[in-house]
Design an enzyme around this catalytic site. Structure first.
Site, mmCIF file in Angstrom:
data_model
loop_
_atom_site.group_PDB
_atom_site.id
_atom_site.type_symbol
_atom_site.label_atom_id
_atom_site.label_comp_id
_atom_site.label_asym_id
_atom_site.label_seq_id
_atom_site.Cartn_x
_atom_site.Cartn_y
_atom_site.Cartn_z
ATOM 1 N N ARG A 261 -8.673 12.326 12.601
ATOM 2 C CA ARG A 261 -7.621 11.860 12.813
ATOM 3 C C ARG A 261 -6.603 13.215 12.662
ATOM 4 O O ARG A 261 -6.700 14.142 11.995
ATOM 5 C CB ARG A 261 -6.939 10.839 11.628
ATOM 6 C CG ARG A 261 -7.582 9.369 11.854
ATOM 7 C CD ARG A 261 -7.302 8.233 10.969
ATOM 8 N NE ARG A 261 -5.831 7.857 11.250
ATOM 9 C CZ ARG A 261 -5.190 7.402 10.022
ATOM 10 N NH1 ARG A 261 -5.870 6.931 9.186
ATOM 11 N NH2 ARG A 261 -4.008 6.948 10.395
ATOM 12 N N ARG B 276 -7.696 -3.698 8.880
ATOM 13 C CA ARG B 276 -7.112 -4.605 9.607
ATOM 14 C C ARG B 276 -7.779 -5.112 11.061
ATOM 15 O O ARG B 276 -7.320 -6.179 11.210
ATOM 16 C CB ARG B 276 -5.778 -3.679 10.057
ATOM 17 C CG ARG B 276 -4.955 -3.247 8.910
ATOM 18 C CD ARG B 276 -3.655 -3.102 8.970
ATOM 19 N NE ARG B 276 -2.971 -1.832 8.378
ATOM 20 C CZ ARG B 276 -2.328 -2.264 7.234
ATOM 21 N NH1 ARG B 276 -2.662 -3.486 6.553
ATOM 22 N NH2 ARG B 276 -2.054 -1.324 6.414
ATOM 23 N N SER C 10 7.001 9.041 12.437
ATOM 24 C CA SER C 10 5.755 8.640 11.518
ATOM 25 C C SER C 10 6.226 8.826 9.950
ATOM 26 O O SER C 10 6.708 9.897 9.652
ATOM 27 C CB SER C 10 4.650 9.716 11.829
ATOM 28 O OG SER C 10 3.967 9.988 10.607
ATOM 29 N N ARG D 80 3.066 5.933 -3.246
ATOM 30 C CA ARG D 80 4.327 6.374 -3.560
ATOM 31 C C ARG D 80 4.627 6.576 -5.068
ATOM 32 O O ARG D 80 4.975 7.426 -5.634
ATOM 33 C CB ARG D 80 5.668 6.383 -2.672
ATOM 34 C CG ARG D 80 5.356 6.772 -1.246
ATOM 35 C CD ARG D 80 6.221 5.965 -0.474
ATOM 36 N NE ARG D 80 6.063 6.535 0.989
ATOM 37 C CZ ARG D 80 5.162 6.385 2.194
ATOM 38 N NH1 ARG D 80 3.923 5.769 1.745
ATOM 39 N NH2 ARG D 80 5.194 6.830 3.203
ATOM 40 N N GLN E 118 4.352 9.038 7.405
ATOM 41 C CA GLN E 118 3.383 10.013 6.775
ATOM 42 C C GLN E 118 3.896 11.430 7.103
ATOM 43 O O GLN E 118 3.991 12.112 5.971
ATOM 44 C CB GLN E 118 1.929 9.660 7.187
ATOM 45 C CG GLN E 118 1.535 8.319 6.914
ATOM 46 C CD GLN E 118 -0.058 8.134 7.376
ATOM 47 O OE1 GLN E 118 -0.737 9.017 8.079
ATOM 48 N NE2 GLN E 118 -0.659 6.886 6.937
ATOM 49 N N LYS F 7 0.777 -1.266 0.096
ATOM 50 C CA LYS F 7 -0.164 -0.006 -0.023
ATOM 51 C C LYS F 7 0.728 1.372 0.097
ATOM 52 O O LYS F 7 0.675 2.100 -0.653
ATOM 53 C CB LYS F 7 -0.943 0.015 1.143
ATOM 54 C CG LYS F 7 -1.785 1.120 1.581
ATOM 55 C CD LYS F 7 -2.988 0.778 2.222
ATOM 56 C CE LYS F 7 -2.578 0.826 3.730
ATOM 57 N NZ LYS F 7 -2.613 2.355 4.154
ATOM 58 N N SER F 8 1.911 1.309 0.805
ATOM 59 C CA SER F 8 2.721 2.469 0.837
ATOM 60 C C SER F 8 3.539 2.535 -0.467
ATOM 61 O O SER F 8 3.556 3.918 -0.794
ATOM 62 C CB SER F 8 3.629 2.214 2.158
ATOM 63 O OG SER F 8 3.112 2.293 3.375
ATOM 64 N N ASP G 12 1.433 -1.429 11.802
ATOM 65 C CA ASP G 12 0.110 -1.754 11.202
ATOM 66 C C ASP G 12 -0.151 -2.909 11.638
ATOM 67 O O ASP G 12 -1.418 -3.628 11.321
ATOM 68 C CB ASP G 12 0.218 -1.590 9.671
ATOM 69 C CG ASP G 12 0.419 -0.109 9.156
ATOM 70 O OD1 ASP G 12 -0.255 0.669 10.148
ATOM 71 O OD2 ASP G 12 0.819 0.098 8.185
ATOM 72 N N LYS H 3 -4.973 5.564 14.697
ATOM 73 C CA LYS H 3 -5.234 4.987 13.155
ATOM 74 C C LYS H 3 -6.803 4.845 12.669
ATOM 75 O O LYS H 3 -7.420 5.493 13.228
ATOM 76 C CB LYS H 3 -4.546 3.379 13.231
ATOM 77 C CG LYS H 3 -3.113 3.509 13.761
ATOM 78 C CD LYS H 3 -2.380 3.909 12.645
ATOM 79 C CE LYS H 3 -0.836 3.997 12.968
ATOM 80 N NZ LYS H 3 0.044 4.809 12.061
HETATM 81 C C1 S3P Z 1 2.216 4.620 6.247
HETATM 82 C C2 S3P Z 1 2.723 5.049 7.627
HETATM 83 C C3 S3P Z 1 2.198 4.527 8.715
HETATM 84 C C4 S3P Z 1 1.236 3.272 8.620
HETATM 85 C C5 S3P Z 1 0.159 3.702 7.297
HETATM 86 C C6 S3P Z 1 0.977 3.909 6.107
HETATM 87 C C7 S3P Z 1 2.983 5.361 4.785
HETATM 88 O O1 S3P Z 1 1.584 5.683 9.523
HETATM 89 O O2 S3P Z 1 0.537 3.353 9.737
HETATM 90 O O3 S3P Z 1 -0.598 2.457 7.156
HETATM 91 O O4 S3P Z 1 2.601 4.803 4.145
HETATM 92 O O5 S3P Z 1 3.425 6.295 5.161
HETATM 93 P P1 S3P Z 1 2.235 6.823 10.353
HETATM 94 O O6 S3P Z 1 3.455 7.150 9.505
HETATM 95 O O7 S3P Z 1 1.275 7.559 10.875
HETATM 96 O O8 S3P Z 1 2.750 5.837 11.650
#
Ligand code: S3P
Length: 451
Positions: A135, A410, A180, A39, A182, A34-35, A328, A355
């Site tokens: 959030r 999840r 984090s 990107r 993100q 997913k991440s 996660d 989350k």
């Molecule tokens: C992610 C970062 C994580 C993760 C999320 C995806 C990302 O969050 O929990 O599912 O793709 O950068 P945090 O960076 O807020 O911990």
């Protein structure tokens, strides 16, 4: 052999009865990470040239990012559901979208785009679904304001929707107090446009997919110790990206295989970036024999095949730093702990309350429904595992209960996995949340579940 892991119930697919099985067997692949999928769309869109993406995750979250860039004028072809051909518009080629950007359930879309949009010469509004609108955004907004961004939003710019008027940004050094990815990525994306150099110092190493992909696309980025610095970029060059399987999706199958009696599973082409393999380390600490084989590098990311079998797990203590590379995986680790011998404690996990749902509260509630003794703590959880006889395998829990996913993919998948070792299964309401990250999860489970 007949599979019966899943039975769909009622008129709506939103309620699924997850049934017990004897084990999980087969040779499988999980959907793309997913991440990395997010990107690939972001960097492909702002690069010069055509970026081809293979094994893109067609989950709801990544489709939110996909829609956002299309709305900003990027031509993205989709020759098949998991293949993208992105016609990059260059760093300065995005155009003002005609409507608000709706990140829906995707924190990654909202946060990473806030960084990028802060530097664009146009106006945008970013919003999300009811869960995302609760959030925190302050952690992202504050450092961007320090770089010169103009952002305002609900509740003192702490919550979505937020309005962004793009500006010229100045390279700035940031020391962030929450590890984090993100947040780090939002700052680094703004840093690509900011005059001079931008750096981020994190208290622990969060996932580094942004850094790896920036490097692949030719940005001047370096990581030293816990600090990453990026210089203002003139251009990025298009790439070919093959997205590895998501280890966070593989984690559900890994634990499902372990807590059932007769499992033997090979999961192919899984991303094993060290900032993501915490789940393997934690399960190994609990006594699992997980083999990673055929390790290689694909599109700047380590990839391997993972072999797992049924396993008698032991309890363990998990700290915040153990959990960071498995951030996660908290819900599925709770399931592993529920079927382990002895009492597992997880601490330093306050972030989990922020989350897609309050994962500490929701998992405590779900496990209690299965008859597991659980103590919820402010920053974690204490779970008394069911255990069992090492020769007989893990004890079944009663099941026959109904749980609510709270719209959290999840949670839905963790409880479907727990159901595999119950006497009567678990009914999951809000089961379609799994489409956020693992479309086809229930049918895959059905296919590999054996008696
Ligand atoms: C992610 C970062 C994580 C993760 C999320 C995806 C990302 O969050 O929990 O599912 O793709 O950068 P945090 O960076 O807020 O911990």
């Amino acid at each position: 052999m007949k599979n019966r892991a899943i039975k769909e119930e009622g008129a709506s697919q939103n309620t699924v009865a997850a049934l017990p099985v004897g084990g999980l067997r087969g040779d499988v692949a999980v959907p793309g990470d997913k991440s990395i999928s997010h990107r690939s769309v972001i960097f492909g869109s702002i690069a010069d040239g055509v970026t081809e993406v293979d094994n893109f995750l067609e989950g709801e979250d990544c489709l939110s990012t996909f829609a956002a860039f299309r709305a900003m004028g990027v031509e993205i072809e989709r020759p098949s559901p998991s293949r993208l051909r992105i016609h990059g518009v260059g760093l300065k080629g995005l155009t003002e979208p005609g409507d608000v950007i709706d990140a829906r359930n995707s924190g990654t879309t909202a946060r990473l785009l806030t960084g990028l949009l802060s530097a664009q010469p146009f106006f945008t509004v970013v919003t999300g679904d009811a869960s995302l609108r609760k959030r925190p955004m302050k952690r992202v907004v504050d450092p961007l304001l320090r770089m010169g961004a103009s952002i305002s939003g609900r509740k003192g710019s702490t919550l979505l929707p937020i309005a962004i008027m793009g500006r010229r940004l100045t390279g700035t050094d940031h020391s962030i107090i929450i590890a984090s990815a993100q947040l780090k990525s939002a700052i680094l994306l703004a840093g690509l446009y900011a005059q001079g150099q931008t750096s981020v110092h994190e208290p622990g190493m969060s996932r580094d997919h942004t850094e790896r992909m920036m490097q692949l696309f030719g940005a001047d980025i370096k990581t030293e110790d816990k600090a990453v610095r990026v210089k203002q970029a003139k251009s990025l060059r298009a790439c070919a990206i093959t997205v590895p399987g998501d280890i966070s999706s593989a984690a559900f199958l890994m634990v499902g295989a372990m807590i059932t009696r007769s499992s033997s599973l090979l999961i192919r082409d899984v991303g094993v970036n060290p900032t993501r393999t915490g789940i393997i380390k934690i399960l190994q600490k609990m006594g699992a024999r997980i083999e990673t084989i055929n390790t290689r590098e694909v599109s700047g990311e380590p990839v391997a095949d993972i072999r797992v079998k049924s396993e008698h797990l032991a309890c363990t203590d998990i700290s915040g730093s153990d959990l960071l590379p498995a951030i996660d995986e908290f819900p599925i680790i709770c399931v592993a702990a529920a079927f382990a011998d002895g009492t597992t404690t997880i601490s330093g996990a306050k972030e989990l309350r922020l989350k897609e749902s309050d994962r500490i509260a929701v998992m405590a509630d779900c496990l209690k429904k299965l008859g597991i003794s659980v103590e919820e703590k402010e920053d974690g959880i204490r779970i008394e595992g069911r255990g069992g006889d090492p020769l007989q395998g893990v004890k079944k829990v009663k099941g026959g209960v109904t749980i609510e996913s709270h719209g959290d993919h999840r949670i839905a998948m963790s409880m479907a996995v727990a159901a595999l070792n119950t006497a009567k299964g678990v009914t999951i309401e809000g089961a379609d949340a799994v489409d956020v990250s693992f479309p086809g999860f229930f049918s895959l489970l059905s296919r590999i579940g054996v008696q």
